[in-house]
Write a protein that holds these residues in place. Structure first.
Motif, short mmCIF file in Angstrom:
data_model
loop_
_atom_site.label_atom_id
_atom_site.label_comp_id
_atom_site.label_asym_id
_atom_site.label_seq_id
_atom_site.Cartn_x
_atom_site.Cartn_y
_atom_site.Cartn_z
N ALA A 88 0.88 -1.10 0.01
CA ALA A 88 0.01 0.19 0.13
C ALA A 88 0.79 1.44 0.02
O ALA A 88 2.11 1.26 0.37
CB ALA A 88 -0.94 -0.12 1.32
N SER A 89 0.52 2.25 -0.40
CA SER A 89 1.12 3.50 -0.54
C SER A 89 1.30 3.98 0.74
O SER A 89 0.42 4.29 1.50
CB SER A 89 0.08 4.69 -1.28
OG SER A 89 0.95 6.00 -1.24
N GLY A 90 2.68 4.45 1.17
CA GLY A 90 2.91 4.99 2.53
C GLY A 90 3.34 3.75 3.41
O GLY A 90 3.75 4.15 4.41
N LEU A 91 3.33 2.61 3.07
CA LEU A 91 3.93 1.32 3.98
C LEU A 91 5.31 1.36 3.73
O LEU A 91 6.06 1.48 2.77
CB LEU A 91 3.19 -0.09 3.49
CG LEU A 91 3.03 -1.17 4.33
CD1 LEU A 91 2.41 -0.78 5.44
CD2 LEU A 91 2.77 -2.54 3.66
N ASN A 146 -11.07 -5.47 14.28
CA ASN A 146 -10.46 -4.37 14.99
C ASN A 146 -9.15 -3.62 14.65
O ASN A 146 -8.68 -2.80 15.42
CB ASN A 146 -10.52 -5.02 16.39
CG ASN A 146 -11.82 -5.64 17.06
OD1 ASN A 146 -12.82 -4.95 16.86
ND2 ASN A 146 -11.74 -7.04 17.70
N ALA A 147 -8.75 -3.87 13.57
CA ALA A 147 -7.38 -3.40 13.07
C ALA A 147 -7.57 -1.71 12.92
O ALA A 147 -8.87 -1.36 12.43
CB ALA A 147 -6.89 -3.93 11.93
N GLU A 148 -6.72 -0.97 13.23
CA GLU A 148 -6.73 0.46 12.83
C GLU A 148 -6.66 0.81 11.58
O GLU A 148 -6.32 -0.08 10.67
CB GLU A 148 -5.43 1.03 13.46
CG GLU A 148 -5.22 0.81 15.16
CD GLU A 148 -4.04 1.51 15.63
OE1 GLU A 148 -3.30 2.30 14.96
OE2 GLU A 148 -3.97 1.49 16.71
N LEU A 149 -7.35 1.88 11.08
CA LEU A 149 -7.49 2.41 9.78
C LEU A 149 -6.16 2.80 9.47
O LEU A 149 -5.88 4.25 9.06
CB LEU A 149 -8.43 3.58 9.73
CG LEU A 149 -9.76 2.91 10.19
CD1 LEU A 149 -10.79 4.11 10.03
CD2 LEU A 149 -10.43 1.72 9.25
N GLN A 150 -5.29 2.02 9.02
CA GLN A 150 -3.67 2.45 8.43
C GLN A 150 -3.47 1.55 7.21
O GLN A 150 -4.12 0.73 7.10
CB GLN A 150 -2.62 2.07 9.52
CG GLN A 150 -2.70 2.80 10.94
CD GLN A 150 -2.58 4.28 10.73
OE1 GLN A 150 -1.82 4.57 10.04
NE2 GLN A 150 -3.42 4.92 11.76
N PRO A 151 -2.65 2.26 6.47
CA PRO A 151 -2.21 1.72 5.16
C PRO A 151 -1.82 0.34 5.13
O PRO A 151 -0.98 0.08 6.00
CB PRO A 151 -1.43 2.65 4.53
CG PRO A 151 -1.55 3.80 5.06
CD PRO A 151 -1.93 3.60 6.60
N GLY A 152 -2.26 -0.49 4.59
CA GLY A 152 -2.16 -2.07 4.70
C GLY A 152 -2.83 -2.77 5.34
O GLY A 152 -2.63 -4.25 5.40
N GLY A 186 -6.31 2.06 2.09
CA GLY A 186 -5.41 2.75 1.41
C GLY A 186 -5.57 2.70 -0.04
O GLY A 186 -6.14 1.78 -0.32
N ARG A 187 -4.42 3.14 -0.75
CA ARG A 187 -4.28 2.73 -2.22
C ARG A 187 -3.20 2.04 -2.60
O ARG A 187 -2.29 1.99 -1.72
CB ARG A 187 -4.14 4.03 -3.06
CG ARG A 187 -3.00 5.08 -2.88
CD ARG A 187 -3.10 6.39 -3.35
NE ARG A 187 -3.34 6.56 -4.72
CZ ARG A 187 -3.60 7.50 -5.31
NH1 ARG A 187 -3.78 8.55 -4.81
NH2 ARG A 187 -3.67 7.44 -6.89
N VAL A 188 -3.11 1.17 -3.66
CA VAL A 188 -1.94 0.60 -4.13
C VAL A 188 -0.90 1.41 -4.27
O VAL A 188 -0.70 2.40 -4.77
CB VAL A 188 -2.22 -0.43 -5.29
CG1 VAL A 188 -0.84 -1.05 -5.55
CG2 VAL A 188 -3.28 -1.04 -5.21
N GLY A 189 0.28 1.07 -3.94
CA GLY A 189 1.77 1.95 -3.98
C GLY A 189 2.00 1.92 -5.53
O GLY A 189 1.57 1.55 -6.34
N VAL A 210 1.47 -4.73 9.95
CA VAL A 210 0.14 -4.74 9.32
C VAL A 210 -0.67 -5.86 10.07
O VAL A 210 -0.18 -6.75 10.38
CB VAL A 210 0.47 -5.00 7.90
CG1 VAL A 210 0.91 -3.76 7.21
CG2 VAL A 210 0.99 -6.17 7.71
N ILE A 211 -1.78 -5.39 10.37
CA ILE A 211 -3.03 -6.20 11.10
C ILE A 211 -3.93 -6.39 10.43
O ILE A 211 -4.46 -5.78 9.44
CB ILE A 211 -3.21 -5.55 12.34
CG1 ILE A 211 -1.95 -5.34 13.16
CG2 ILE A 211 -4.15 -6.16 13.23
CD1 ILE A 211 -2.28 -4.27 14.36
N ALA A 212 -4.57 -7.79 10.38
CA ALA A 212 -5.81 -8.07 9.52
C ALA A 212 -6.94 -8.60 10.76
O ALA A 212 -6.44 -9.31 11.78
CB ALA A 212 -5.67 -9.37 8.82
N GLY A 213 -8.09 -8.10 10.58
CA GLY A 213 -9.11 -8.21 11.36
C GLY A 213 -10.05 -7.01 11.63
O GLY A 213 -9.69 -5.90 11.34
#
Length: 239
Positions: free
Chosen positions: A75-78, A89-95, A161-164, A84-87
């Protein structure tokens, strides 16, 4: 398990060796990177960001706590070292990956599942993103890069996010040889052919196609022809 393996490209031929898609062939030898389109683990660290010859996006190599490794679209900015977290309850962060129902309106997303737990199928090219525009209990409406608005199951997952590698669209090949490295063979204009080879061929000197609409080499309409045969109930607004 190895993340990189060899594979044979069909280069536009079918099982009988006949050309079914023109202008393909040659190109540099490639190896395939196995991408985790549906993440199985909750948390991982970004160990490296790598080039992939099979797509326009870059890949992020993830290292999990249990020793497992995998690739995802970067993701852009990663950055290297990010978690990176999947779930849900994950935060709204790139990736980070969440169910669509847990993503707020107006958020950019990529690597979207069409069917829950099937793996990402939409919005995977460099610089692309979709936007969450509406939500209900069972479905989430997304505006896709094509302009189409489509509803997806709320339990289908997407990455934030968007793709890098956004600069991919500004890339200039610079020479014909670089197209050949990518496996693209030359494209000859129909008007430069003989009448026996193309409906646009023939005539004295340079001239128009001599008919009301352009045709394919096989005489079928070439431009402005609709290819979708049936309306899709999940498409709220066509592109």
């Amino acid at each position: 398990m190895a993340l990189i393996k060899g594979f044979h490209r069909s280069v536009g031929r079918n099982v009988h060796g006949k050309i079914t898609c023109r202008h393909k062939g040659g190109g540099h030898k490639r190896r395939y990177r196995q991408i985790e389109w549906e993440r199985q683990e909750a948390s991982a660290k970004v160990a490296a960001i790598e080039y992939d010859p099979n797509r326009s996006a870059r890949l992020a190599r993830l290292h999990y706590a249990n020793g497992k490794k995998s690739y995802i679209l970067c993701a852009s900015g990663l950055k290297i070292g990010d978690e990176v977290i999947a779930g849900k309850n994950a935060e709204l962060q790139p990736g980070h990956e969440l169910p669509l129902g847990a993503i707020p309106l107006g958020m950019q997303v990529h690597s979207i599942e069409l069917v829950a737990n099937k793996g990402a199928q939409l919005v995977r090219a460099a610089g692309c993103f979709a936007v969450v525009v509406a939500k209900s209990a069972q479905y989430v409406a997304l505006k896709l890069p094509s302009g189409e608005i489509r509803q997806m199951p709320a339990n289908a997952k997407a990455s934030i996010g968007r793709v890098g590698n956004e600069a991919h669209a500004q890339r200039k090949l610079g020479k014909a040889g670089r197209s050949r490295w990518l496996g693209r063979r030359p494209t000859v204009r129909g008007s430069a052919m003989n009448p026996v080879d193309h409906p646009h061929g023939g005539g004295e000197g340079r001239c128009g196609i001599g008919r009301s609409k352009p045709l394919t080499p096989w005489g079928k309409p070439a431009l402005g022809v609709k290819t979708r045969k049936r309306a899709n109930i999940y498409v709220l607004r066509s592109r």
